[in-house]
Write an enzyme that holds these catalytic residues in place. Structure first.
Site, mmCIF file in Angstrom:
data_model
loop_
_atom_site.group_PDB
_atom_site.id
_atom_site.type_symbol
_atom_site.label_atom_id
_atom_site.label_comp_id
_atom_site.label_asym_id
_atom_site.label_seq_id
_atom_site.Cartn_x
_atom_site.Cartn_y
_atom_site.Cartn_z
ATOM 1 N N GLN A 252 -25.301 -66.456 -16.275
ATOM 2 C CA GLN A 252 -26.208 -67.604 -16.146
ATOM 3 C C GLN A 252 -27.451 -67.227 -15.338
ATOM 4 O OE1 GLN A 252 -25.739 -70.558 -17.935
ATOM 5 N NE2 GLN A 252 -24.231 -69.134 -18.780
ATOM 6 N N HIS A 255 -30.713 -66.204 -17.129
ATOM 7 C CA HIS A 255 -31.498 -67.189 -17.880
ATOM 8 C C HIS A 255 -32.907 -67.347 -17.329
ATOM 9 C CE1 HIS A 255 -29.546 -69.358 -21.074
ATOM 10 N NE2 HIS A 255 -28.426 -69.476 -20.411
ATOM 11 N N GLU A 320 -24.008 -78.005 -13.841
ATOM 12 C CA GLU A 320 -24.080 -78.033 -15.305
ATOM 13 C C GLU A 320 -22.799 -77.439 -15.937
ATOM 14 O OE1 GLU A 320 -26.917 -75.349 -16.986
ATOM 15 O OE2 GLU A 320 -26.617 -76.117 -19.012
ATOM 16 N N HIS A 321 -22.554 -76.149 -15.678
ATOM 17 C CA HIS A 321 -21.335 -75.503 -16.199
ATOM 18 C C HIS A 321 -20.354 -75.319 -15.056
ATOM 19 C CE1 HIS A 321 -24.580 -73.670 -18.836
ATOM 20 N NE2 HIS A 321 -23.759 -74.155 -19.746
ATOM 21 N N ASP A 354 -21.764 -71.900 -24.646
ATOM 22 C CA ASP A 354 -23.209 -71.707 -24.830
ATOM 23 C C ASP A 354 -23.550 -71.278 -26.251
ATOM 24 O OD1 ASP A 354 -24.259 -72.396 -22.440
ATOM 25 O OD2 ASP A 354 -24.689 -70.364 -21.728
ATOM 26 N N HIS A 413 -35.020 -122.606 -21.722
ATOM 27 C CA HIS A 413 -33.704 -122.080 -22.119
ATOM 28 C C HIS A 413 -32.688 -123.228 -22.213
ATOM 29 C CE1 HIS A 413 -35.342 -118.164 -20.948
ATOM 30 N NE2 HIS A 413 -34.251 -117.570 -21.407
HETATM 31 P P1 NAD Z 1 -39.180 -73.143 -22.568
HETATM 32 O O1 NAD Z 1 -39.149 -72.820 -24.009
HETATM 33 O O2 NAD Z 1 -38.775 -74.519 -22.152
HETATM 34 O O3 NAD Z 1 -40.631 -72.895 -21.980
HETATM 35 C C1 NAD Z 1 -41.568 -72.041 -22.516
HETATM 36 C C2 NAD Z 1 -42.907 -72.715 -22.369
HETATM 37 O O4 NAD Z 1 -43.214 -72.936 -20.992
HETATM 38 C C3 NAD Z 1 -44.047 -71.930 -22.897
HETATM 39 O O5 NAD Z 1 -44.219 -72.184 -24.270
HETATM 40 C C4 NAD Z 1 -45.226 -72.446 -22.091
HETATM 41 O O6 NAD Z 1 -45.892 -73.414 -22.842
HETATM 42 C C5 NAD Z 1 -44.604 -73.108 -20.894
HETATM 43 N N1 NAD Z 1 -45.097 -72.509 -19.656
HETATM 44 C C6 NAD Z 1 -44.810 -71.294 -19.167
HETATM 45 N N2 NAD Z 1 -45.502 -71.078 -18.026
HETATM 46 C C7 NAD Z 1 -46.227 -72.186 -17.804
HETATM 47 C C8 NAD Z 1 -47.151 -72.589 -16.776
HETATM 48 N N3 NAD Z 1 -47.439 -71.792 -15.746
HETATM 49 N N4 NAD Z 1 -47.698 -73.801 -16.847
HETATM 50 C C9 NAD Z 1 -47.417 -74.640 -17.876
HETATM 51 N N5 NAD Z 1 -46.563 -74.301 -18.877
HETATM 52 C C10 NAD Z 1 -45.985 -73.096 -18.825
HETATM 53 O O7 NAD Z 1 -38.244 -72.246 -21.729
HETATM 54 P P2 NAD Z 1 -37.991 -70.747 -21.321
HETATM 55 O O8 NAD Z 1 -39.048 -70.335 -20.337
HETATM 56 O O9 NAD Z 1 -37.674 -69.907 -22.475
HETATM 57 O O10 NAD Z 1 -36.658 -70.971 -20.526
HETATM 58 C C11 NAD Z 1 -35.548 -71.580 -21.155
HETATM 59 C C12 NAD Z 1 -34.899 -72.423 -20.122
HETATM 60 O O11 NAD Z 1 -33.939 -73.279 -20.724
HETATM 61 C C13 NAD Z 1 -34.160 -71.601 -19.075
HETATM 62 O O12 NAD Z 1 -34.480 -72.113 -17.818
HETATM 63 C C14 NAD Z 1 -32.694 -71.861 -19.416
HETATM 64 O O13 NAD Z 1 -31.874 -71.755 -18.293
HETATM 65 C C15 NAD Z 1 -32.791 -73.285 -19.896
HETATM 66 N N6 NAD Z 1 -31.662 -73.752 -20.680
HETATM 67 C C16 NAD Z 1 -31.030 -74.858 -20.225
HETATM 68 C C17 NAD Z 1 -29.974 -75.382 -20.933
HETATM 69 C C18 NAD Z 1 -29.328 -76.646 -20.448
HETATM 70 O O14 NAD Z 1 -28.543 -77.218 -21.192
HETATM 71 N N7 NAD Z 1 -29.608 -77.133 -19.270
HETATM 72 C C19 NAD Z 1 -29.549 -74.799 -22.126
HETATM 73 C C20 NAD Z 1 -30.238 -73.668 -22.573
HETATM 74 C C21 NAD Z 1 -31.299 -73.155 -21.852
#
Ligand code: NAD
Length: 431
Positions: A252, A255, A320-321, A354, A413
């Site tokens: 995790q 991520h 969460e998990h 996951d 009413h």
């Molecule tokens: P994401 O796809 O949500 O974000 C990517 C976007 O963030 C980019 O397209 C960009 O537009 C934006 N971004 C990046 N830097 C930025 C900035 N400085 N200002 C404004 N916007 C900005 O996510 P990711 O980065 O690929 O991360 C995935 C996340 O999802 C991880 O944190 C992972 O732990 C989480 N996740 C959570 C679950 C859950 O169920 N809680 C499940 C799967 C994944």
């Protein structure tokens, strides 16, 4: 309880609040998207994803081409996850029912279960193109019967969506696919733009920007809940294998630097050995940088005197998990009250939920598990109630309703209720 638990390691910043800087930045993005539509989305896509595109909508040809880039075995792997997720959520649907019952003579009350008309399912893809994520958000919407399922994921360097992710989005049942990421994707789906018609409810996980954007558009549209950077809490006793514990914490931690890996143990030796093993295992990870940064900043290790103390601190985390690696994991299930999804025993790691087993991986973070579970088929369903009274039924209820109105001073009413009174029926309704 404070004397009976000890922190061997505490997170750098114990806050689960989203930074004000992120909140402000997201507010600006959403305001721009709301007022300037596509133009703003193009601009933010260039700024945050580094790509200059002139079309967000993914065409049928691009979807077909993505499928052709994958081997038969890769497609089978993705199909397998989608099938498992569909089977689990179809079973969930079976357990959600409407009803209509005559509660009093002449008074029928009921509820219908109706899907939201449209859903915007966000699929994260900034760091890693999460290939199981489309199944988690799109399949439950499809099983619920949502008419229009929109999905967005961040564009790659060439503006496209990563082929495995795109194939999964299509196979999961998306009707419209757009290559837009982060807060601008949430804004586009919430407010609508020239090329992205707005939706009724937005779901799916993401990083802090995506998650904060969902929080800010709530009210204008529905959202599932806040599903930000991943979290895991592993609860162990003296029987846990420290090497496995370390492996699962790192799974995790990789991520996101903002992820939260937590270890709670009733056995100090296991806790210390797991920390050592984590340090060693991290060195051989291809994702070492993120995993180490996350562990150093946000990792926590708690040693609890007793099992009850460990359970109490675990429930307080509302993680969460929640992975339980103790002698008899089933013996404490009823005591565990706050978690997104539960993984019982050393053969049930979080990665199964996951990626493949069929339960949903879109789960609450930031202590949201105190009041919500993860995405279910119910996330896309509305429970709508109705009532129908006969003339006799109405005449029985009317005096009671009118009395409540008198207490409130709601005169119109009261008149509405009294207009249904029939003198020849004496009311036996009410307490
Ligand atoms: P994401 O796809 O949500 O974000 C990517 C976007 O963030 C980019 O397209 C960009 O537009 C934006 N971004 C990046 N830097 C930025 C900035 N400085 N200002 C404004 N916007 C900005 O996510 P990711 O980065 O690929 O991360 C995935 C996340 O999802 C991880 O944190 C992972 O732990 C989480 N996740 C959570 C679950 C859950 O169920 N809680 C499940 C799967 C994944």
């Amino acid at each position: 309880m404070s004397d009976s638990i000890e922190y061997l390691k505490e997170a750098g910043s114990a806050s689960i609040e989203i930074d004000q800087e992120v909140t402000d930045a997201v507010h600006d993005i959403l305001t721009e998207v709301k007022s300037s539509g596509d133009e703003a989305v193009f601009e933010f896509t260039e700024r945050f994803d580094g790509v200059d595109i002139d079309e967000f909508r993914i065409s049928d040809e691009e979807i077909e081409a993505a499928g052709e880039e994958l081997t038969a075995a890769e497609k089978e792997t993705i199909d397998n996850t989608i099938d498992n997720v569909r089977a689990f959520h179809e079973e969930q649907r079976e357990h959600i029912e409407g009803f209509e019952t005559e509660f009093e003579e002449g008074v029928r009350l009921g509820q219908r279960i109706v899907p939201v008309e449209s859903a915007g399912t966000y699929v994260p893809g900034g760091r890693h193109p999460l290939v199981a994520a489309p199944a988690m958000s799109i399949v439950p919407a499809e099983v619920a019967g949502v008419d229009r399922i929109v999905t967005c994921a961040p564009p790659q360097d060439d503006g496209s969506i990563q082929p495995a992710q795109l194939y999964a989005m299509d196979r999961a049942g998306a009707d419209e696919i757009y290559s837009i990421g982060g807060a601008q994707a949430i804004g586009a789906m919430a407010y609508g733009t020239e090329s992205v018609p707005g939706v009724a409810k937005i779901t799916g996980p993401g990083n802090v920007f995506t998650t904060e954007a969902k929080r800010q558009v709530f009210g204008h549209v529905g959202i599932d809940f806040l599903a930000g950077p991943s979290e895991v809490l592993i609860l162990t006793d003296e029987t846990a294998d420290p090497e496995l514990v370390a492996t699962d914490l790192l799974a995790q931690a990789e991520h996101d630097p903002n992820s939260r890996p937590i270890l709670v143990s009733t056995d100090r030796d296991v806790a210390e050995a797991a920390v050592d093993a984590l340090d060693e295992q991290a060195s051989s990870l291809r994702t070492e940088d993120v995993a180490r940064e996350c562990w150093d900043e946000n990792g926590e290790v708690v040693v609890a005197d007793t099992r009850d103390d460990a359970i109490e601190v675990t429930n307080d985390y509302a993680i969460e998990h929640l992975q339980v690696m103790i002698d008899d994991p089933r013996s404490i299930v009823d005591d565990l009250t706050n978690y997104g999804s539960l993984f019982l025993g050393e053969h049930s790691p979080v990665v199964f939920g996951d990626k493949a087993v069929g339960t949903n991986h879109s789960l609450p973070t930031l202590e949201v598990a105190r009041y919500s579970g993860g995405i279910t088929v119910g996330t896309y369903l509305k429970t709508l109630t109705h009532q129908e009274a006969t003339e006799e039924g109405a005449a029985r209820i009317a005096p009671w309703a009118a009395e409540i109105c008198k207490l409130e001073g709601t005169h119109a009413h009261q008149l509405s209720a009294e207009a249904r009174l029939r003198e020849d029926i004496s009311s036996d309704y009410g307490p």
